[in-house]
Design an enzyme around this catalytic site. Structure first.
Site, PDB file in Angstrom:
ATOM      1  N   ASP B 123      27.287   3.372  42.473  1.00 33.04           N
ATOM      2  CA  ASP B 123      26.838   2.469  41.423  1.00 33.04           C
ATOM      3  C   ASP B 123      27.195   3.055  40.063  1.00 33.04           C
ATOM      4  OD1 ASP B 123      25.710   0.111  40.594  1.00 33.04           O
ATOM      5  OD2 ASP B 123      23.666   0.889  40.550  1.00 33.04           O
ATOM      6  N   HIS B 130      24.334  -2.568  28.030  1.00 34.99           N
ATOM      7  CA  HIS B 130      23.186  -2.070  28.800  1.00 34.99           C
ATOM      8  C   HIS B 130      22.911  -0.600  28.469  1.00 34.99           C
ATOM      9  CE1 HIS B 130      20.419  -1.314  32.087  1.00 34.99           C
ATOM     10  NE2 HIS B 130      21.216  -0.391  32.574  1.00 34.99           N
ATOM     11  N   GLU B 197      18.432  -5.468  38.443  1.00 34.66           N
ATOM     12  CA  GLU B 197      19.614  -5.158  37.631  1.00 34.66           C
ATOM     13  C   GLU B 197      20.733  -6.088  38.074  1.00 34.66           C
ATOM     14  OE1 GLU B 197      20.560  -0.921  37.654  1.00 34.66           O
ATOM     15  OE2 GLU B 197      19.021  -0.593  36.120  1.00 34.66           O
ATOM     16  N   GLU B 199      24.283  -7.117  38.597  1.00 29.13           N
ATOM     17  CA  GLU B 199      25.546  -6.379  38.726  1.00 29.13           C
ATOM     18  C   GLU B 199      26.604  -7.206  39.461  1.00 29.13           C
ATOM     19  OE1 GLU B 199      25.470  -2.315  39.821  1.00 29.13           O
ATOM     20  OE2 GLU B 199      23.377  -1.987  39.192  1.00 29.13           O
ATOM     21  N   ASP B 232      20.553  -4.605  41.972  1.00 33.62           N
ATOM     22  CA  ASP B 232      20.147  -3.209  42.183  1.00 33.62           C
ATOM     23  C   ASP B 232      18.680  -3.086  41.764  1.00 33.62           C
ATOM     24  OD1 ASP B 232      20.117  -0.446  42.449  1.00 33.62           O
ATOM     25  OD2 ASP B 232      20.926  -0.120  40.445  1.00 33.62           O
ATOM     26  N   ARG B 236      11.147   1.345  37.885  1.00 31.25           N
ATOM     27  CA  ARG B 236      11.321   2.108  36.642  1.00 31.25           C
ATOM     28  C   ARG B 236      10.363   3.283  36.522  1.00 31.25           C
ATOM     29  NH1 ARG B 236      16.279   0.571  35.568  1.00 31.25           N
ATOM     30  NH2 ARG B 236      16.473  -1.675  35.272  1.00 31.25           N
ATOM     31  N   GLN B 239      11.391   5.976  38.899  1.00 29.20           N
ATOM     32  CA  GLN B 239      12.627   6.574  38.374  1.00 29.20           C
ATOM     33  C   GLN B 239      12.350   7.573  37.251  1.00 29.20           C
ATOM     34  OE1 GLN B 239      15.541   3.609  37.287  1.00 29.20           O
ATOM     35  NE2 GLN B 239      17.007   5.097  36.504  1.00 29.20           N
ATOM     36  N   LYS B 252      15.701   3.621  43.669  1.00 28.31           N
ATOM     37  CA  LYS B 252      16.823   2.690  43.837  1.00 28.31           C
ATOM     38  C   LYS B 252      17.128   2.409  45.306  1.00 28.31           C
ATOM     39  CE  LYS B 252      18.657   2.628  39.474  1.00 28.31           C
ATOM     40  NZ  LYS B 252      19.024   1.394  38.726  1.00 28.31           N
ATOM     41  N   THR B 256      18.697  -3.056  47.933  1.00 30.72           N
ATOM     42  CA  THR B 256      19.785  -3.513  47.065  1.00 30.72           C
ATOM     43  C   THR B 256      20.324  -4.778  47.716  1.00 30.72           C
ATOM     44  OG1 THR B 256      20.341  -1.220  46.535  1.00 30.72           O
ATOM     45  CG2 THR B 256      21.989  -2.894  45.997  1.00 30.72           C
ATOM     46  N   GLU B 363      15.162  -4.195  29.582  1.00 23.44           N
ATOM     47  CA  GLU B 363      15.714  -4.558  28.278  1.00 23.44           C
ATOM     48  C   GLU B 363      15.010  -5.800  27.708  1.00 23.44           C
ATOM     49  OE1 GLU B 363      19.590  -4.158  30.522  1.00 23.44           O
ATOM     50  OE2 GLU B 363      20.352  -4.161  28.453  1.00 23.44           O
TER      51      GLU B 363
END
Lengths: 421, 421
Positions: B123, B130, B197, B199, B232, B236, B239, B252, B256, B363
């Site tokens: 990844d 971003h 996320e 992607e 993904d 948070r 993480q 993560k 997925t 975000e």
């Protein structure tokens, strides 16, 4: 316990060991699973097609696919049965004795292969001594151990495609590095700080876990099929530049070497030792009151092209993981990540708390600042040079008098592949 | 160009698209590769066993293994031939027209599966917007972009075992988090900052590369088999606590999600757009003068259990990768890491430089500090709650009048699995 196969008393592959591997021989196209016994390999594919294949614990076809994957994927309850079957087959009264030539291959005539088809590969950072040493070098002794380290086994996902079997040479990696400290513009150049990392890897076996399911340490332990030596070759200068903020990538995925033999948990029973004390106390999902380590010395040797002979560098030990292997697996499943048979997991660099027990050149040479004398051919050793070979090995003597060996994990550094841009 | 299969002019799966997938139908145990055409799937397994299988570019058995892996592993030169064969087979004059029922499966009756057996999954973190947005939130605008970011496509190895196909629900992960900012002792608790996320993933195909070999961007580009949408999912808070110093791990690898359809580079030809300007200039091994991006809008929608209807959150675009996909692959091979067919690579979160173009809730909600109104049922949206579903989709109109769709990448958050410790 003895075998009809003859070997000296201190041989690393006696009947008490029986490590699994995958081999081929000249003139036969296919690879076959086998077990090391003395200077021979018992050909399990051949055995599975013979009249001697009785009460083996698994179906014959488990040994007929060219890898250990089917055995690794078999029920953990079957593994002791298979081991007992092989032990009977190699005992002094075995019917195989009269037919040994059909089933025993001299090890020196065999080529070893990767024993399993690794699905996902995870690498931990579980040696306190290694984490502390690296922390001191980077941040100083006050902040050496980071806040999360004593609460969870820190790990990252590695690259399965670059795992190779012992004896496979590899090219010095070329990548982005900073020519001088403080440079803002990187260069694309051969790695200048090529290092090894002494690790013990373990293999997940049995049924896969489902997305969202979680294993306790005691459940996880049953899924450990076996252990192998691992060298997580590392490009320190590439790592320093690339790893912010998502961790190591190209600095670790150019080559990872494992020994060809997988030693079973049962063979390691005599070497069980106390696990680390955990202060602060670990969270309940990591509780492992029956947890243990293994007291198995691990040696690192380096051979320069000038000397042509291996020189001893360090002796560490498999016991230097702050977390038990079962805790590492349990943590891996905590958020629900599926574990699959033939997944491989590395311990992280195993450093002993002694200057002659360090598992990497980064630690041994203090980031290259303190060269040391390897032998007469290399009086200023820091990181690996082209042509250098590195060998990890482990042989441990049991109280019963026999020895258990892991085989060798060896690799040689070839020159960088020129970049013709 | 038309097909004998009827569909509206703006259908996402016209004959100009032909994305590949793997499906099954009730009453048939096995999975089969297919191609979406209108509201149908052309059963490539059935076609390969028919008299119409002529000049197909590959052997029939490529379509008879239940996955797309054999096609992905075939020579890249064969892919346009296969596409041309399928196009002929679906054309108005095709002999298949009279036998369509034997080869065309209504899509609504099919269950979709993972299209490939992912070997290694990588990844990236390749969207400037971003990376900048995250950097501002964590470090402020002065130091938002880290020193290495404009020199190399930052990436980490992900976990292949936790990749699932669209529509697979997953449990909110439980892991180590800090209850309050500044806590030293973590707790084991359900994630409180569950995020998505947005992607675009791409698939490596063709022959594997050897250990130590390196691809240029132009060589790498030929190995891209196709593209798929990817979520993904990210925890948070897990993480933040775990990722020092080796990057994201459990935060993560709990799930997925990818869309079931793989869109080929040829279908995306009409949407090529200029790549980003690179200042500072990239190193020569990343030179990609023929590089390009794709101008394909990507939409994010969320459905709360209270509303039961999807509400629009963001529209980003596949063009927001600072590096071309070929550069990402070339970088991956720079140190000699082997690439293998069916490896999957994600772009990283794709955020557009607009408030309504952000690819993550981190975000959009400014790390949870600025809740926003999703719809009448969720006026204080920050991170995902139990029962929320997230859907990514992409349909783009070509200058020629047809549309190209990627299908949907959707998943629903189930409650955390209780910990009974």
């Amino acid at each position: 316990m003895a075998s009809f196969v003859q070997y000296p008393a201190d041989h690393p592959f006696p009947i008490q060991n029986l490590p699994y591997g995958v081999f081929s021989t000249d003139g036969v196209a296919s690879t076959r699973p086998g077990v090391a016994i003395g200077d021979f390999i018992l050909d399990l594919d051949a055995v599975s097609r013979s009249e001697w294949f009785v009460d083996a614990g698994v179906e014959a076809e488990v040994f007929q696919k060219g890898t250990l994957d089917p055995l690794v994927a078999s029920s953990p309850e079957s593994w002791p049965l298979v081991r007992a079957f092989i032990t009977r087959l190699l005992s002094p009264t075995s019917p195989l004795k009269a037919n040994a030539r059909a089933y025993l291959v001299p090890r020196e005539t065999a080529t070893m292969h990767l024993p399993i088809t690794i699905g996902d590969y995870t690498d931990y950072y579980a040696s306190y001594e290694h984490a502390y040493n690296c922390g001191v070098l980077i941040r100083g002794p006050e902040n050496a151990i980071q806040p999360n380290w004593k609460h969870l086994p820190v790990a990252y996902h590695g690259r399965a495609s670059s795992v190779v079997v012992s004896g496979t040479p590899f090219h010095r990696p070329t990548g982005q590095i900073l020519d001088k400290v403080g440079d803002k513009q990187p260069i694309f150049a051969p790695c200048r700080r090529l290092d090894y990392e002494l690790e013990l890897a373990f293999i997940y076996g049995g049924a896969p876990t489902k997305l969202g399911s979680r294993l306790s340490p005691s459940e996880a332990r049953k899924h450990i099929f076996g252990y192998t030596l691992m060298n997580d070759w590392s490009a320190r200068d590439i790592q320093t530049w690339e790893y912010v903020p998502l961790g190591p990538f190209l600095s670790k995925n150019f080559c990872t070497t494992i020994s060809p033999w997988i030693v079973s948990p049962e063979a390691l029973e005599p070497f069980k030792t106390k696990q680390y004390d955990h202060d602060p106390k670990l969270l309940p999902y990591l509780d492992d009151p029956e947890g243990f380590g293994f007291d198995v010395p691990l040696t690192i040797e380096i051979k320069t092209p000038e000397s042509g002979a291996y020189a001893h560098v360090s002796t560490s030990n498999t016991q230097h993981t702050y977390y038990t292997f079962a805790q590492m697996l349990a943590h891996h499943s905590a958020t629900g990540c599926p574990l699959r048979p033939s997944d491989m997991l590395g311990s992280g660099t195993l450093s002993a708390p002694r200057p002659d027990g360090l598992g990497s050149l980064l630690e041994r040479s203090k980031m290259g600042r303190e060269p040391f004398e390897l032998d007469a051919s290399r009086k200023d050793m820091t990181f690996l040079r082209d042509g250098d070979s590195v060998k990890f090995s482990a042989v441990v003597k049991a109280p019963g008098g026999w020895s258990v060996g892991f085989g060798e994990c060896e690799g040689t550094v070839l020159p960088a592949v020129p970049f013709e841009g």
